[in-house]
Design an enzyme around this catalytic site. Structure first.
Site, PDB file in Angstrom:
ATOM      1  N   ILE A  56      -2.676-122.285 129.657  1.00 18.07           N
ATOM      2  CA  ILE A  56      -3.384-122.624 130.899  1.00 18.07           C
ATOM      3  C   ILE A  56      -3.831-124.068 130.658  1.00 18.07           C
ATOM      4  O   ILE A  56      -4.370-124.397 129.599  1.00 18.07           O
ATOM      5  CB  ILE A  56      -4.581-121.670 131.151  1.00 18.07           C
ATOM      6  CG1 ILE A  56      -5.373-122.058 132.412  1.00 18.07           C
ATOM      7  CG2 ILE A  56      -5.520-121.579 129.975  1.00 18.07           C
ATOM      8  CD1 ILE A  56      -6.474-121.032 132.786  1.00 18.07           C
ATOM      9  N   SER A  57      -3.569-124.954 131.623  1.00 16.85           N
ATOM     10  CA  SER A  57      -3.806-126.381 131.399  1.00 16.85           C
ATOM     11  C   SER A  57      -5.296-126.697 131.269  1.00 16.85           C
ATOM     12  O   SER A  57      -6.150-125.962 131.785  1.00 16.85           O
ATOM     13  CB  SER A  57      -3.214-127.193 132.553  1.00 16.85           C
ATOM     14  OG  SER A  57      -1.852-126.867 132.718  1.00 16.85           O
ATOM     15  N   GLN A  58      -5.582-127.832 130.651  1.00 15.77           N
ATOM     16  CA  GLN A  58      -6.953-128.357 130.543  1.00 15.77           C
ATOM     17  C   GLN A  58      -7.545-128.485 131.957  1.00 15.77           C
ATOM     18  O   GLN A  58      -6.846-128.949 132.881  1.00 15.77           O
ATOM     19  CB  GLN A  58      -6.843-129.734 129.879  1.00 15.77           C
ATOM     20  CG  GLN A  58      -8.130-130.487 129.737  1.00 15.77           C
ATOM     21  CD  GLN A  58      -7.867-131.991 129.554  1.00 15.77           C
ATOM     22  OE1 GLN A  58      -6.806-132.498 129.928  1.00 15.77           O
ATOM     23  NE2 GLN A  58      -8.818-132.682 128.978  1.00 15.77           N
TER      24      GLN A  58
END
Ligand code: SAM
Length: 220
Positions: free
Chosen positions: A66-68
């Site tokens: 899950i992206s930053q």
């Protein structure tokens, strides 16, 4: 879930928005509201929930992430959503960015190549009552021709070059945001389709997992 734990998450969320996102120049109020309201911790496994509002990506299984939070915000702001758009997302992953997009646009079409991730994302998005998101399992580098044209497209994995089918499926005036580079580092690129052709803008450095498919990287 105990009430105090719920309060902790909402405090962490507010801190995330203030300290990692608004402070770095993201100004879109609807986007900041969405980031403040969506329970990001529910998109990661329980053992990682305490880290869900920290300033880095987290594993979601299948060697994916899950992206930053800031990267999700930056990419979403660059799409300039006003509320009536059909948006295409390539790389559903956890489903978190799809939820943000669904708060800001009319309809979200999201493609994931790994079935188990798509199924998990569908489940959590359904539990959170998102009815304007359709998820499909396929190679997103080919786009979703039947649903085109899109006013906005976001690619949440790094590609060697801009996948041409996605440019072809952009509406005139539409925005496409995609990380382009080698497997170690990429530059976030925004492509705007105009009557005459396309305009390209550099939005800064980033690091993403690989976009794997016909118009991305080859392999597993
Ligand atoms: N947007 C996601 C979120 O909010 O959790 C993060 C996505 S993760 C950084 C990138 C995702 O792209 C992975 O789940 C990966 O399986 C997916 N992916 C890679 N190549 C793809 C392709 N050709 N089509 C669709 N999904 C792809």
């Amino acid at each position: 879930m105990a009430m105090s734990h719920k309060l902790d998450f909402s405090r962490s969320r507010k801190r995330m928005v203030d300290e990692q996102i608004a402070s770095r120049g993201i100004e879109n109020v609807r986007l900041l509201d969405a980031l403040n309201n969506i329970p990001r911790h529910l998109f990661v496994e329980e053992a990682l929930q305490d880290q869900a509002y920290n300033d880095y990506p987290l594993p979601i299984g299948e060697k994916q992430t899950i992206s930053q939070p800031y990267m999700v915000a930056l990419m979403t702001e660059a799409l300039e959503l006003r509320g009536g758009e059909r948006v295409l997302e390539i790389g559903t992953g956890s489903g978190y960015q799809a939820a943000i997009l669904a708060e800001l646009a009319e309809w979200v079409y999201s493609i994931e190549r790994i079935r188990s991730l798509a199924n998990r994302a569908r489940k959590i998005l359904c539990e959170l009552n998102y009815y304007n998101i359709e998820i499909r399992v396929s190679d997103g580098t080919r786009g979703w021709k039947e649903k085109a044209p899109f006013q906005a497209i976001t690619v949440t994995a790094g590609a060697p070059e801009v996948p041409q089918p996605l440019v072809d499926q952009l509406a005139v005036g539409g925005r496409l945001v995609v990380p382009i580079g080698d497997v170690f580092s990429q530059t976030l690129i925004r492509v705007i389709r105009t009557e005459e052709g396309i305009e390209r803008e550099d939005l800064g450095g980033c690091h993403f997992v690989r976009l794997i498919g016909k118009y991305g990287w080859q392999g597993e």
